[in-house]
Write a protein that holds these residues in place. Structure first.
Motif, PDB file in Angstrom:
ATOM      1  N   UNK A  67      53.212  26.912 -67.977  1.00 37.62           N
ATOM      2  CA  UNK A  67      52.172  27.045 -68.997  1.00 37.62           C
ATOM      3  C   UNK A  67      52.852  27.554 -70.258  1.00 37.62           C
ATOM      4  N   UNK A  68      52.829  26.773 -71.303  1.00 35.66           N
ATOM      5  CA  UNK A  68      53.365  27.225 -72.585  1.00 35.66           C
ATOM      6  C   UNK A  68      52.244  27.836 -73.394  1.00 35.66           C
ATOM      7  N   UNK A  93      43.227  21.855 -72.903  1.00 34.15           N
ATOM      8  CA  UNK A  93      43.055  20.818 -71.880  1.00 34.15           C
ATOM      9  C   UNK A  93      44.258  20.777 -70.949  1.00 34.15           C
ATOM     10  N   UNK A  94      45.444  20.819 -71.537  1.00 37.38           N
ATOM     11  CA  UNK A  94      46.669  20.796 -70.734  1.00 37.38           C
ATOM     12  C   UNK A  94      46.743  22.017 -69.821  1.00 37.38           C
ATOM     13  N   UNK A  95      46.435  23.181 -70.388  1.00 31.27           N
ATOM     14  CA  UNK A  95      46.505  24.417 -69.612  1.00 31.27           C
ATOM     15  C   UNK A  95      45.551  24.351 -68.422  1.00 31.27           C
ATOM     16  N   UNK A  96      44.326  23.934 -68.698  1.00 29.43           N
ATOM     17  CA  UNK A  96      43.319  23.877 -67.640  1.00 29.43           C
ATOM     18  C   UNK A  96      43.742  22.906 -66.542  1.00 29.43           C
ATOM     19  N   UNK A  97      44.253  21.751 -66.967  1.00 28.32           N
ATOM     20  CA  UNK A  97      44.672  20.751 -65.988  1.00 28.32           C
ATOM     21  C   UNK A  97      45.794  21.294 -65.103  1.00 28.32           C
ATOM     22  N   UNK A  98      46.749  21.970 -65.712  1.00 33.38           N
ATOM     23  CA  UNK A  98      47.886  22.463 -64.927  1.00 33.38           C
ATOM     24  C   UNK A  98      47.469  23.555 -63.948  1.00 33.38           C
ATOM     25  N   UNK A  99      46.564  24.407 -64.382  1.00 32.79           N
ATOM     26  CA  UNK A  99      46.136  25.475 -63.472  1.00 32.79           C
ATOM     27  C   UNK A  99      45.307  24.890 -62.332  1.00 32.79           C
ATOM     28  N   UNK A 100      44.462  23.900 -62.666  1.00 29.95           N
ATOM     29  CA  UNK A 100      43.652  23.301 -61.597  1.00 29.95           C
ATOM     30  C   UNK A 100      44.503  22.545 -60.588  1.00 29.95           C
ATOM     31  N   UNK A 101      45.671  22.055 -61.025  1.00 35.51           N
ATOM     32  CA  UNK A 101      46.516  21.353 -60.047  1.00 35.51           C
ATOM     33  C   UNK A 101      47.629  22.240 -59.498  1.00 35.51           C
ATOM     34  N   UNK A 102      47.497  23.551 -59.688  1.00 35.14           N
ATOM     35  CA  UNK A 102      48.505  24.474 -59.136  1.00 35.14           C
ATOM     36  C   UNK A 102      48.553  24.347 -57.617  1.00 35.14           C
ATOM     37  N   UNK A 142      38.669  30.416 -58.021  1.00 34.77           N
ATOM     38  CA  UNK A 142      39.758  31.226 -58.567  1.00 34.77           C
ATOM     39  C   UNK A 142      40.448  30.467 -59.707  1.00 34.77           C
ATOM     40  N   UNK A 143      40.700  29.170 -59.477  1.00 33.60           N
ATOM     41  CA  UNK A 143      41.404  28.388 -60.497  1.00 33.60           C
ATOM     42  C   UNK A 143      40.612  28.297 -61.795  1.00 33.60           C
ATOM     43  N   UNK A 144      39.307  28.104 -61.660  1.00 31.81           N
ATOM     44  CA  UNK A 144      38.473  28.038 -62.873  1.00 31.81           C
ATOM     45  C   UNK A 144      38.580  29.349 -63.651  1.00 31.81           C
ATOM     46  N   UNK A 145      38.518  30.465 -62.935  1.00 27.33           N
ATOM     47  CA  UNK A 145      38.587  31.770 -63.601  1.00 27.33           C
ATOM     48  C   UNK A 145      39.951  31.999 -64.256  1.00 27.33           C
ATOM     49  N   UNK A 146      41.003  31.606 -63.552  1.00 29.88           N
ATOM     50  CA  UNK A 146      42.349  31.783 -64.116  1.00 29.88           C
ATOM     51  C   UNK A 146      42.481  30.925 -65.374  1.00 29.88           C
ATOM     52  N   UNK A 147      42.042  29.670 -65.268  1.00 27.10           N
ATOM     53  CA  UNK A 147      42.152  28.773 -66.417  1.00 27.10           C
ATOM     54  C   UNK A 147      41.389  29.336 -67.616  1.00 27.10           C
ATOM     55  N   UNK A 148      40.186  29.835 -67.367  1.00 19.92           N
ATOM     56  CA  UNK A 148      39.397  30.390 -68.482  1.00 19.92           C
ATOM     57  C   UNK A 148      40.074  31.610 -69.098  1.00 19.92           C
ATOM     58  N   UNK A 149      40.606  32.469 -68.241  1.00 17.71           N
ATOM     59  CA  UNK A 149      41.247  33.688 -68.755  1.00 17.71           C
ATOM     60  C   UNK A 149      42.495  33.343 -69.568  1.00 17.71           C
ATOM     61  N   UNK A 150      43.279  32.381 -69.064  1.00 16.64           N
ATOM     62  CA  UNK A 150      44.510  32.023 -69.780  1.00 16.64           C
ATOM     63  C   UNK A 150      44.154  31.386 -71.121  1.00 16.64           C
ATOM     64  N   UNK A 151      43.215  30.437 -71.090  1.00 20.92           N
ATOM     65  CA  UNK A 151      42.846  29.746 -72.335  1.00 20.92           C
ATOM     66  C   UNK A 151      42.292  30.750 -73.354  1.00 20.92           C
ATOM     67  N   UNK A 152      41.424  31.647 -72.888  1.00 20.42           N
ATOM     68  CA  UNK A 152      40.831  32.622 -73.821  1.00 20.42           C
ATOM     69  C   UNK A 152      41.911  33.468 -74.477  1.00 20.42           C
ATOM     70  N   UNK A 202      45.352  32.622 -74.801  1.00 22.97           N
ATOM     71  CA  UNK A 202      46.403  31.965 -75.588  1.00 22.97           C
ATOM     72  C   UNK A 202      45.879  31.127 -76.741  1.00 22.97           C
ATOM     73  N   UNK A 203      44.637  30.711 -76.671  1.00 20.87           N
ATOM     74  CA  UNK A 203      44.092  29.872 -77.742  1.00 20.87           C
ATOM     75  C   UNK A 203      44.245  30.530 -79.135  1.00 20.87           C
ATOM     76  N   UNK A 204      43.810  31.795 -79.286  1.00 18.14           N
ATOM     77  CA  UNK A 204      43.991  32.438 -80.593  1.00 18.14           C
ATOM     78  C   UNK A 204      45.466  32.623 -80.982  1.00 18.14           C
ATOM     79  N   UNK A 205      46.322  32.786 -79.986  1.00 18.95           N
ATOM     80  CA  UNK A 205      47.748  32.963 -80.289  1.00 18.95           C
ATOM     81  C   UNK A 205      48.315  31.662 -80.850  1.00 18.95           C
ATOM     82  N   UNK A 206      47.877  30.557 -80.242  1.00 16.87           N
ATOM     83  CA  UNK A 206      48.354  29.254 -80.717  1.00 16.87           C
ATOM     84  C   UNK A 206      47.891  29.022 -82.154  1.00 16.87           C
TER      85      UNK A 206
END
Ligand code: TYM
Length: 332
Positions: A207-208, A214-223, A271-281, A283-287
Protein backbone atom coordinates in the motif's frame (compact mmCIF):
# COMPACT_ATOMS: atom_id res chain seq x y z
CA UNK A 1 14.74 18.50 25.56
CA UNK A 2 15.95 15.14 24.40
CA UNK A 3 16.84 14.74 20.82
CA UNK A 4 15.68 12.22 18.19
CA UNK A 5 16.96 11.59 14.65
CA UNK A 6 15.60 9.50 11.81
CA UNK A 7 15.43 9.20 8.04
CA UNK A 8 13.61 7.41 5.26
CA UNK A 9 15.00 6.57 1.85
CA UNK A 10 13.67 8.37 -1.21
CA UNK A 11 13.36 5.11 -3.11
CA UNK A 12 10.14 4.39 -4.94
CA UNK A 13 7.49 6.88 -5.89
CA UNK A 14 5.79 6.90 -2.54
CA UNK A 15 6.30 5.90 1.07
CA UNK A 16 4.46 2.68 1.82
CA UNK A 17 2.19 1.85 4.72
CA UNK A 18 5.08 0.17 6.59
CA UNK A 19 7.15 3.37 6.41
CA UNK A 20 4.16 5.37 7.52
CA UNK A 21 3.03 3.19 10.44
CA UNK A 22 6.47 1.92 11.44
CA UNK A 23 8.23 5.27 11.35
CA UNK A 24 6.44 8.45 10.28
CA UNK A 25 3.58 8.15 12.78
CA UNK A 26 6.14 7.91 15.59
CA UNK A 27 8.15 10.79 14.24
CA UNK A 28 5.08 12.98 14.28
CA UNK A 29 4.33 11.98 17.87
CA UNK A 30 7.92 12.53 18.97
CA UNK A 31 8.28 16.05 17.60
CA UNK A 32 6.15 17.58 20.36
CA UNK A 33 8.37 16.51 23.24
CA UNK A 34 11.70 16.23 21.48
CA UNK A 35 14.15 18.26 19.55
CA UNK A 36 13.68 16.28 16.34
CA UNK A 37 15.86 15.95 13.23
CA UNK A 38 14.35 14.20 10.20
CA UNK A 39 16.15 13.87 6.91
CA UNK A 40 16.04 12.27 3.49
CA UNK A 41 19.03 9.93 3.08
CA UNK A 42 19.89 10.52 -0.57
CA UNK A 43 23.49 9.42 0.01
CA UNK A 44 22.10 6.08 1.08
CA UNK A 45 19.85 5.94 -1.97
CA UNK A 46 22.80 5.85 -4.38
CA UNK A 47 24.22 2.69 -2.78
CA UNK A 48 22.08 1.05 -5.47
CA UNK A 49 21.76 2.48 -9.00
CA UNK A 50 19.42 5.48 -9.32
CA UNK A 51 18.25 7.53 -12.25
CA UNK A 52 19.52 11.08 -11.44
CA UNK A 53 16.39 12.98 -12.49
CA UNK A 54 14.21 10.50 -10.66
CA UNK A 55 16.31 10.68 -7.51
CA UNK A 56 15.95 14.45 -7.43
CA UNK A 57 12.19 14.24 -7.93
CA UNK A 58 11.80 11.53 -5.31
CA UNK A 59 13.84 13.45 -2.77
CA UNK A 60 11.41 16.37 -3.03
CA UNK A 61 8.48 14.00 -3.05
CA UNK A 62 9.69 12.30 0.11
CA UNK A 63 10.08 15.68 1.82
CA UNK A 64 6.54 16.60 0.78
CA UNK A 65 5.23 13.34 2.24
CA UNK A 66 6.99 13.97 5.56
CA UNK A 67 5.29 17.35 5.79
CA UNK A 68 1.92 16.11 4.54
CA UNK A 69 2.15 13.22 7.01
CA UNK A 70 2.49 15.65 9.89
CA UNK A 71 6.10 16.76 10.26
CA UNK A 72 5.94 20.39 11.28
CA UNK A 73 8.98 22.29 10.01
CA UNK A 74 8.54 24.86 12.77
CA UNK A 75 9.01 22.16 15.42
CA UNK A 76 11.34 19.73 13.67
CA UNK A 77 14.46 20.16 11.58
CA UNK A 78 13.79 18.70 8.13
CA UNK A 79 16.64 18.40 5.65
CA UNK A 80 18.33 16.45 2.86
CA UNK A 81 21.36 14.39 3.87
CA UNK A 82 23.59 15.52 0.98
CA UNK A 83 23.02 19.16 1.99
CA UNK A 84 24.92 18.49 5.20
CA UNK A 85 28.42 17.35 4.18
CA UNK A 86 29.30 16.37 7.76
CA UNK A 87 27.39 13.09 7.24
CA UNK A 88 29.89 11.83 4.67
CA UNK A 89 32.81 13.28 6.63
CA UNK A 90 31.92 11.57 9.89
CA UNK A 91 31.14 8.35 8.03
CA UNK A 92 34.76 8.21 6.87
CA UNK A 93 36.10 8.45 10.41
CA UNK A 94 33.64 5.79 11.59
CA UNK A 95 34.59 3.52 8.68
CA UNK A 96 38.08 3.54 10.12
CA UNK A 97 36.95 2.17 13.49
CA UNK A 98 34.52 -0.40 12.04
CA UNK A 99 35.71 -3.97 11.67
CA UNK A 100 35.39 -5.59 8.27
CA UNK A 101 33.82 -8.64 9.90
CA UNK A 102 31.48 -6.44 11.90
CA UNK A 103 30.20 -4.76 8.72
CA UNK A 104 29.91 -8.14 7.01
CA UNK A 105 27.45 -9.30 9.62
CA UNK A 106 24.82 -6.67 8.79
CA UNK A 107 21.79 -8.62 7.60
CA UNK A 108 20.40 -5.92 5.32
CA UNK A 109 23.62 -5.99 3.28
CA UNK A 110 23.46 -9.76 3.13
CA UNK A 111 19.83 -9.63 1.93
CA UNK A 112 20.35 -6.87 -0.62
CA UNK A 113 23.61 -8.18 -2.02
CA UNK A 114 22.27 -11.73 -2.17
CA UNK A 115 19.92 -10.63 -4.95
CA UNK A 116 22.50 -9.46 -7.48
CA UNK A 117 25.46 -11.36 -6.05
CA UNK A 118 28.25 -9.85 -3.91
CA UNK A 119 30.25 -8.96 -7.04
CA UNK A 120 27.49 -6.65 -8.24
CA UNK A 121 27.05 -4.98 -4.83
CA UNK A 122 28.83 -1.65 -4.34
CA UNK A 123 31.27 -0.84 -1.54
CA UNK A 124 28.79 1.91 -0.67
CA UNK A 125 26.12 -0.70 0.01
CA UNK A 126 28.58 -2.56 2.22
CA UNK A 127 29.41 0.50 4.31
CA UNK A 128 25.82 1.80 4.33
CA UNK A 129 25.27 1.06 8.05
CA UNK A 130 28.37 3.09 8.95
CA UNK A 131 26.98 6.11 7.11
CA UNK A 132 23.75 5.54 9.00
CA UNK A 133 25.70 5.54 12.27
CA UNK A 134 27.19 8.89 11.23
CA UNK A 135 23.68 10.24 10.43
CA UNK A 136 22.66 9.42 13.95
CA UNK A 137 25.74 10.24 16.01
CA UNK A 138 26.25 13.71 14.50
CA UNK A 139 23.15 14.95 16.33
CA UNK A 140 23.83 13.46 19.78
CA UNK A 141 20.31 11.98 19.99
CA UNK A 142 19.04 9.88 22.87
CA UNK A 143 16.65 8.02 20.53
CA UNK A 144 16.18 6.88 16.96
CA UNK A 145 12.52 6.20 16.04
CA UNK A 146 12.57 3.39 13.44
CA UNK A 147 10.77 0.20 12.46
CA UNK A 148 11.97 -3.14 13.69
CA UNK A 149 14.10 -3.86 10.58
CA UNK A 150 16.54 -1.06 11.50
CA UNK A 151 17.31 -2.42 14.96
CA UNK A 152 20.63 -3.98 13.98
CA UNK A 153 21.81 -0.76 12.34
CA UNK A 154 21.05 1.31 15.43
CA UNK A 155 22.90 -1.31 17.45
CA UNK A 156 25.97 -0.72 15.26
CA UNK A 157 25.69 3.03 15.85
CA UNK A 158 25.70 2.35 19.59
CA UNK A 159 28.74 0.11 19.33
CA UNK A 160 30.65 2.66 17.26
CA UNK A 161 29.76 5.49 19.65
CA UNK A 162 31.01 3.49 22.61
CA UNK A 163 34.15 2.43 20.79
CA UNK A 164 35.00 5.95 19.71
CA UNK A 165 34.31 7.40 23.17
CA UNK A 166 36.48 4.75 24.76
CA UNK A 167 39.35 5.13 22.32
CA UNK A 168 39.46 8.91 21.88
CA UNK A 169 37.42 10.44 24.69
CA UNK A 170 33.72 11.14 24.83
CA UNK A 171 32.40 12.69 21.63
CA UNK A 172 29.05 10.91 21.24
CA UNK A 173 25.83 10.26 23.11
CA UNK A 174 25.01 6.54 22.92
CA UNK A 175 21.54 6.41 21.32
CA UNK A 176 18.67 3.97 21.68
CA UNK A 177 16.38 2.55 19.01
CA UNK A 178 12.81 3.71 19.69
CA UNK A 179 10.62 0.97 18.27
CA UNK A 180 6.88 1.07 18.83
CA UNK A 181 5.16 -2.19 19.69
CA UNK A 182 2.34 -1.88 17.18
CA UNK A 183 3.21 -1.09 13.57
CA UNK A 184 6.90 -1.85 14.03
CA UNK A 185 6.63 -4.44 11.30
CA UNK A 186 3.92 -4.27 8.66
CA UNK A 187 3.80 -7.27 6.35
CA UNK A 188 3.20 -7.73 2.64
CA UNK A 189 -0.55 -8.14 2.01
CA UNK A 190 0.01 -10.97 -0.47
CA UNK A 191 2.80 -12.62 1.43
CA UNK A 192 2.14 -11.85 5.09
CA UNK A 193 5.21 -13.61 6.43
CA UNK A 194 7.61 -11.14 4.79
CA UNK A 195 7.74 -7.44 5.55
CA UNK A 196 6.12 -4.88 3.28
CA UNK A 197 8.95 -3.44 1.22
CA UNK A 198 9.35 -1.36 -1.91
CA UNK A 199 11.93 -3.68 -3.36
CA UNK A 200 10.54 -7.06 -2.33
CA UNK A 201 6.75 -6.77 -2.37
CA UNK A 202 4.61 -7.39 -5.42
CA UNK A 203 2.47 -4.35 -6.31
CA UNK A 204 -0.61 -6.04 -4.84
CA UNK A 205 1.16 -6.68 -1.56
CA UNK A 206 2.03 -3.02 -1.10
CA UNK A 207 0.00 0.00 0.00
CA UNK A 208 1.60 3.26 -1.07
CA UNK A 209 0.46 6.34 0.76
CA UNK A 210 0.08 8.15 -2.56
CA UNK A 211 -2.19 5.44 -4.01
CA UNK A 212 -5.76 6.41 -4.81
CA UNK A 213 -8.60 5.09 -2.63
CA UNK A 214 -9.82 2.59 -5.20
CA UNK A 215 -6.44 0.90 -5.49
CA UNK A 216 -5.98 0.82 -1.72
CA UNK A 217 -9.41 -0.68 -1.13
CA UNK A 218 -8.92 -3.30 -3.82
CA UNK A 219 -5.56 -4.38 -2.42
CA UNK A 220 -6.80 -4.68 1.13
CA UNK A 221 -9.87 -6.63 0.03
CA UNK A 222 -7.66 -9.08 -1.82
CA UNK A 223 -5.19 -9.45 1.05
CA UNK A 224 -4.22 -13.06 1.70
CA UNK A 225 -5.80 -14.50 4.86
CA UNK A 226 -6.37 -18.20 5.55
CA UNK A 227 -9.04 -20.88 5.16
CA UNK A 228 -10.23 -20.60 8.73
CA UNK A 229 -12.97 -18.09 9.61
CA UNK A 230 -12.08 -16.87 13.08
CA UNK A 231 -10.62 -13.38 13.50
CA UNK A 232 -7.77 -13.83 15.96
CA UNK A 233 -4.31 -12.38 16.59
CA UNK A 234 -1.97 -15.28 15.93
CA UNK A 235 1.24 -14.45 14.10
CA UNK A 236 2.29 -18.08 13.53
CA UNK A 237 -0.99 -19.52 12.26
CA UNK A 238 -2.83 -16.46 10.95
CA UNK A 239 -0.20 -14.04 9.64
CA UNK A 240 -2.56 -12.34 7.18
CA UNK A 241 -5.36 -11.67 9.65
CA UNK A 242 -2.81 -10.66 12.28
CA UNK A 243 -1.27 -8.13 9.91
CA UNK A 244 -4.69 -6.61 9.18
CA UNK A 245 -5.49 -6.40 12.89
CA UNK A 246 -2.18 -4.69 13.59
CA UNK A 247 -2.72 -2.14 10.82
CA UNK A 248 -6.18 -1.35 12.19
CA UNK A 249 -4.96 -1.23 15.76
CA UNK A 250 -2.18 1.22 14.92
CA UNK A 251 -4.46 3.47 12.87
CA UNK A 252 -7.33 3.55 15.35
CA UNK A 253 -5.15 3.32 18.47
CA UNK A 254 -7.35 0.49 19.69
CA UNK A 255 -5.72 -2.40 21.59
CA UNK A 256 -5.76 -5.68 19.63
CA UNK A 257 -7.82 -7.61 22.24
CA UNK A 258 -10.57 -4.98 22.02
CA UNK A 259 -10.62 -5.26 18.24
CA UNK A 260 -10.70 -9.05 18.37
CA UNK A 261 -13.59 -9.01 20.85
CA UNK A 262 -15.55 -6.74 18.52
CA UNK A 263 -15.14 -9.16 15.61
CA UNK A 264 -16.47 -12.20 17.41
CA UNK A 265 -18.74 -14.10 15.03
CA UNK A 266 -17.87 -11.79 12.13
CA UNK A 267 -16.21 -12.68 8.84
CA UNK A 268 -12.88 -11.66 7.36
CA UNK A 269 -14.76 -9.45 4.93
CA UNK A 270 -15.90 -7.21 7.80
CA UNK A 271 -12.37 -6.77 9.03
CA UNK A 272 -11.14 -5.95 5.52
CA UNK A 273 -13.80 -3.31 4.98
CA UNK A 274 -12.84 -1.65 8.27
CA UNK A 275 -9.13 -1.77 7.51
CA UNK A 276 -9.68 -0.35 4.03
CA UNK A 277 -11.80 2.49 5.41
CA UNK A 278 -9.29 3.32 8.13
CA UNK A 279 -6.35 3.32 5.73
CA UNK A 280 -8.15 5.42 3.11
CA UNK A 281 -9.35 7.92 5.72
CA UNK A 282 -5.81 8.37 6.92
CA UNK A 283 -3.87 8.51 3.67
CA UNK A 284 -6.31 10.38 1.45
CA UNK A 285 -5.57 13.79 3.06
CA UNK A 286 -1.84 13.02 3.02
CA UNK A 287 -1.96 12.35 -0.70
CA UNK A 288 -3.89 15.55 -1.41
CA UNK A 289 -1.52 17.64 0.70
CA UNK A 290 1.58 16.03 -0.86
CA UNK A 291 0.37 16.94 -4.34
CA UNK A 292 -0.32 20.52 -3.22
CA UNK A 293 3.17 20.85 -1.76
CA UNK A 294 4.72 19.50 -4.94
CA UNK A 295 3.01 22.28 -6.88
CA UNK A 296 5.46 24.70 -5.33
CA UNK A 297 8.91 23.05 -5.48
CA UNK A 298 10.70 26.36 -4.86
CA UNK A 299 8.99 26.71 -1.49
CA UNK A 300 9.87 23.10 -0.59
CA UNK A 301 13.49 23.70 -1.55
CA UNK A 302 13.53 26.82 0.60
CA UNK A 303 12.23 24.88 3.62
CA UNK A 304 14.85 22.20 3.04
CA UNK A 305 17.62 24.79 2.79
CA UNK A 306 16.57 26.28 6.11
CA UNK A 307 16.53 22.79 7.64
CA UNK A 308 20.03 22.05 6.34
CA UNK A 309 21.31 25.24 7.89
CA UNK A 310 19.87 24.30 11.30
CA UNK A 311 21.20 20.74 10.99
CA UNK A 312 24.69 21.94 10.10
CA UNK A 313 24.94 23.99 13.27
CA UNK A 314 24.71 20.81 15.33
CA UNK A 315 26.53 18.51 12.90
CA UNK A 316 29.54 20.77 12.44
CA UNK A 317 30.11 21.05 16.20
CA UNK A 318 30.17 17.26 16.57
CA UNK A 319 32.45 16.82 13.58
CA UNK A 320 34.90 19.48 14.82
CA UNK A 321 35.15 17.68 18.15
CA UNK A 322 35.71 14.33 16.40
CA UNK A 323 38.38 15.74 14.09
CA UNK A 324 40.15 17.22 17.06
CA UNK A 325 39.98 14.00 19.07
CA UNK A 326 41.37 11.80 16.28
CA UNK A 327 44.29 14.19 15.91
CA UNK A 328 43.68 16.05 12.67
CA UNK A 329 45.69 19.24 12.38
CA UNK A 330 43.35 22.23 12.63
CA UNK A 331 43.11 24.48 9.60
CA UNK A 332 45.11 27.59 10.54
P1 TYM B 1 13.91 2.69 4.99
O1 TYM B 1 13.90 3.84 4.06
O2 TYM B 1 14.00 1.32 4.45
O3 TYM B 1 12.63 2.75 5.89
C1 TYM B 1 12.22 3.93 6.54
C2 TYM B 1 11.56 3.61 7.87
O4 TYM B 1 10.43 2.77 7.67
C3 TYM B 1 10.53 1.60 8.48
N1 TYM B 1 9.94 0.46 7.76
C4 TYM B 1 8.96 -0.33 8.26
N2 TYM B 1 8.30 -0.30 9.42
C5 TYM B 1 7.32 -1.23 9.61
N3 TYM B 1 7.00 -2.16 8.69
C6 TYM B 1 7.64 -2.23 7.50
N4 TYM B 1 7.28 -3.14 6.60
C7 TYM B 1 8.67 -1.27 7.24
N5 TYM B 1 9.49 -1.03 6.18
C8 TYM B 1 10.25 0.03 6.52
C9 TYM B 1 12.02 1.41 8.71
O5 TYM B 1 12.28 0.66 9.86
C10 TYM B 1 12.50 2.84 8.83
O6 TYM B 1 12.33 3.33 10.14
N6 TYM B 1 18.57 2.80 6.68
C11 TYM B 1 17.29 3.45 6.79
C12 TYM B 1 17.30 4.93 6.49
C13 TYM B 1 18.27 5.69 7.32
C14 TYM B 1 18.15 6.00 8.70
C15 TYM B 1 19.29 6.75 9.03
C16 TYM B 1 17.17 5.74 9.66
C17 TYM B 1 19.45 6.21 6.90
N7 TYM B 1 20.07 6.87 7.93
C18 TYM B 1 19.49 7.24 10.33
C19 TYM B 1 17.37 6.23 10.96
C20 TYM B 1 18.52 6.97 11.28
C21 TYM B 1 16.34 2.80 5.78
O7 TYM B 1 16.74 2.34 4.75
O8 TYM B 1 15.03 2.89 6.10
Amino acid sequence: RQRVVSGMQPSGDSLHLGNYLGALVNWVKSQDEHDAFFFIPDLHAITVPQDPAELRARTRKTAAQYIAGGIDVEKSTLFVQSHVPEHAQLAWVLNCITGFGEASRMTQFKDKSAKGGQEAASVGLFTYPVLMAADILLYQPHGVPVGDDQRQHVELARDLAQRFNHRYGKAFTVPQALIQKEGARIYDLQNPTSKMSKSASSPNGLINILDDSKTVTKRIKSAVTDTDTVIAHDRANKPGVTNLLEILSTLTETPIPDLVAGYEGKMYGHLKVDVAEAVVARIEPIRTRTLELLDDPAELDRLLARGAEKAREVASATLADVYDKVGFLPLA
